[in-house]
Design an enzyme around this catalytic site. Sequence first.
Site, PDB file in Angstrom:
ATOM      1  N   CYS A 100      -2.882  -2.876   7.634  1.00 11.86           N
ATOM      2  CA  CYS A 100      -1.752  -3.298   6.687  1.00 11.86           C
ATOM      3  C   CYS A 100      -0.810  -4.112   5.989  1.00 11.86           C
ATOM      4  O   CYS A 100      -1.030  -5.367   5.451  1.00 11.86           O
ATOM      5  CB  CYS A 100      -2.317  -2.498   5.686  1.00 11.86           C
ATOM      6  SG  CYS A 100      -4.037  -2.180   4.707  1.00 11.86           S
ATOM      7  N   ASP A 132      -4.348  -0.654  -1.801  1.00 10.54           N
ATOM      8  CA  ASP A 132      -5.992  -0.210  -1.304  1.00 10.54           C
ATOM      9  C   ASP A 132      -6.690   0.081  -2.597  1.00 10.54           C
ATOM     10  O   ASP A 132      -6.348   1.232  -2.995  1.00 10.54           O
ATOM     11  CB  ASP A 132      -6.212   0.501  -0.261  1.00 10.54           C
ATOM     12  CG  ASP A 132      -6.847   0.534   1.265  1.00 10.54           C
ATOM     13  OD1 ASP A 132      -7.032  -0.866   1.814  1.00 10.54           O
ATOM     14  OD2 ASP A 132      -6.990   1.536   2.437  1.00 10.54           O
ATOM     15  N   ASP A 139       0.498  -1.315   0.089  1.00  9.19           N
ATOM     16  CA  ASP A 139      -0.254   0.307   0.092  1.00  9.19           C
ATOM     17  C   ASP A 139       0.926   1.285   0.316  1.00  9.19           C
ATOM     18  O   ASP A 139       0.574   2.265   1.238  1.00  9.19           O
ATOM     19  CB  ASP A 139      -0.929   0.181   0.802  1.00  9.19           C
ATOM     20  CG  ASP A 139      -2.047  -0.939   0.984  1.00  9.19           C
ATOM     21  OD1 ASP A 139      -1.895  -1.981   0.150  1.00  9.19           O
ATOM     22  OD2 ASP A 139      -3.015  -1.049   1.920  1.00  9.19           O
ATOM     23  N   HIS A 160     -10.695   0.650  -2.841  1.00  2.49           N
ATOM     24  CA  HIS A 160     -12.058   1.122  -2.650  1.00  2.49           C
ATOM     25  C   HIS A 160     -12.787   1.707  -3.563  1.00  2.49           C
ATOM     26  O   HIS A 160     -12.081   2.613  -4.077  1.00  2.49           O
ATOM     27  CB  HIS A 160     -11.907   1.572  -1.547  1.00  2.49           C
ATOM     28  CG  HIS A 160     -11.045   1.221  -0.402  1.00  2.49           C
ATOM     29  ND1 HIS A 160     -11.088   0.205   0.545  1.00  2.49           N
ATOM     30  CD2 HIS A 160     -10.249   2.080   0.546  1.00  2.49           C
ATOM     31  CE1 HIS A 160     -10.308   0.215   1.071  1.00  2.49           C
ATOM     32  NE2 HIS A 160     -10.039   1.459   1.579  1.00  2.49           N
ATOM     33  N   GLU A 164     -14.099  -4.635   5.131  1.00  2.00           N
ATOM     34  CA  GLU A 164     -12.986  -4.216   4.983  1.00  2.00           C
ATOM     35  C   GLU A 164     -12.523  -5.291   4.416  1.00  2.00           C
ATOM     36  O   GLU A 164     -12.538  -6.692   4.874  1.00  2.00           O
ATOM     37  CB  GLU A 164     -12.966  -3.565   6.485  1.00  2.00           C
ATOM     38  CG  GLU A 164     -11.252  -3.080   6.813  1.00  2.00           C
ATOM     39  CD  GLU A 164     -10.374  -2.146   5.793  1.00  2.00           C
ATOM     40  OE1 GLU A 164     -10.501  -2.054   4.510  1.00  2.00           O
ATOM     41  OE2 GLU A 164     -11.176  -0.708   6.137  1.00  2.00           O
ATOM     42  N   SER A 170     -15.597   1.855   5.029  1.00  2.25           N
ATOM     43  CA  SER A 170     -14.753   1.884   5.821  1.00  2.25           C
ATOM     44  C   SER A 170     -14.591   3.486   6.194  1.00  2.25           C
ATOM     45  O   SER A 170     -13.505   4.828   7.347  1.00  2.25           O
ATOM     46  CB  SER A 170     -13.140   1.391   5.948  1.00  2.25           C
ATOM     47  OG  SER A 170     -12.857   2.207   4.899  1.00  2.25           O
ATOM     48  N   LYS A 197      -7.416  -4.889  -2.889  1.00  2.06           N
ATOM     49  CA  LYS A 197      -7.950  -4.790  -1.856  1.00  2.06           C
ATOM     50  C   LYS A 197      -9.237  -3.686  -1.184  1.00  2.06           C
ATOM     51  O   LYS A 197      -9.003  -2.962  -2.221  1.00  2.06           O
ATOM     52  CB  LYS A 197      -6.730  -6.190  -0.777  1.00  2.06           C
ATOM     53  CG  LYS A 197      -6.350  -4.453   0.201  1.00  2.06           C
ATOM     54  CD  LYS A 197      -5.347  -4.960   0.524  1.00  2.06           C
ATOM     55  CE  LYS A 197      -3.884  -3.655   0.931  1.00  2.06           C
ATOM     56  NZ  LYS A 197      -5.191  -2.860   1.478  1.00  2.06           N
ATOM     57  N   HIS A 248      -9.977   7.344   1.452  1.00  2.00           N
ATOM     58  CA  HIS A 248      -9.055   7.385   0.834  1.00  2.00           C
ATOM     59  C   HIS A 248      -8.887   6.105  -0.232  1.00  2.00           C
ATOM     60  O   HIS A 248      -9.931   5.638  -0.950  1.00  2.00           O
ATOM     61  CB  HIS A 248      -7.801   6.956   1.886  1.00  2.00           C
ATOM     62  CG  HIS A 248      -8.638   5.562   2.219  1.00  2.00           C
ATOM     63  ND1 HIS A 248      -9.237   5.255   3.473  1.00  2.00           N
ATOM     64  CD2 HIS A 248      -7.356   4.010   2.783  1.00  2.00           C
ATOM     65  CE1 HIS A 248      -9.751   4.049   4.039  1.00  2.00           C
ATOM     66  NE2 HIS A 248      -8.687   3.562   3.456  1.00  2.00           N
ATOM     67  N   ALA A 257       0.029   0.531   6.152  1.00  2.00           N
ATOM     68  CA  ALA A 257       1.235   1.262   7.879  1.00  2.00           C
ATOM     69  C   ALA A 257       0.880   0.041   8.545  1.00  2.00           C
ATOM     70  O   ALA A 257       0.085  -0.695   8.775  1.00  2.00           O
ATOM     71  CB  ALA A 257       0.122   1.653   8.316  1.00  2.00           C
TER      72      ALA A 257
END
Length: 200
Positions: free
Chosen positions: A140, A57, A16, A59, A108, A65, A101, A76, A136
């Site tokens: 993740c 990530d 990420d 989304h 989530e 989330s 993902k 984000h 982070a």
Amino acid sequence: MSVAPLRKGDTLLVVDVQEDFVSGSLAVPGGAEVIPPLNECIAAFHKAGLVVVATRDWHPPDHQSFREQGGPWPAHCVADTPGAAFAARLKLPEGTWIASKATRAAREAYSGFEGTDLDRRLNRLGQVRLFVGGLATDYCVLRTVLDARTRGYETFVLADAIRAVNVKPGDGDEAEDDMIRAGAHFITTAELLGKADLDA
Ligand code: VGL
Ligand code: ZN
């Protein structure tokens, strides 16, 4: 912890390292600092013919989330927006495996193994050791490393190439303890690169 020289099956997993986590809407403190050491590792793995995986990530705009949906985070890494792009200074070679993902609004997924084909693809490589850095530490990276250990992968966390969100002070340290308890080894990128240089 010392690490054996790099060998076939060794895989670099970059978690990420995306614009929103580096300088965008969910910027991780010091997040940009993971990029130079990761670039060195990426170059070394690529040169050695080893697989580099980048998770992201990814989304939908109404992901659960996000605060607008009652979740904990500002919006984000919305798929196909600039914030979801890999950090501009991250140098991913052609052939990098990408694992997207948390692509469904109602779920989530902090782990790169969750809802992706990563495990299946890695299994085809034979005896895999995973070397993990990115963002982070307390979300993740943590979940990806714990899943890797559950799946039986020997796992090395690149200690100088991870950074934590630290919503609560100490979350990053706690995550590191959790990973160690799960059997992950911590090494520095310098230690890893020392091994990669052996056959250069
Ligand atoms: C992450 C918070 C929300 C991460 C992803 O990549 O660590 N953190 N979504
Ligand atoms: Zn997210």
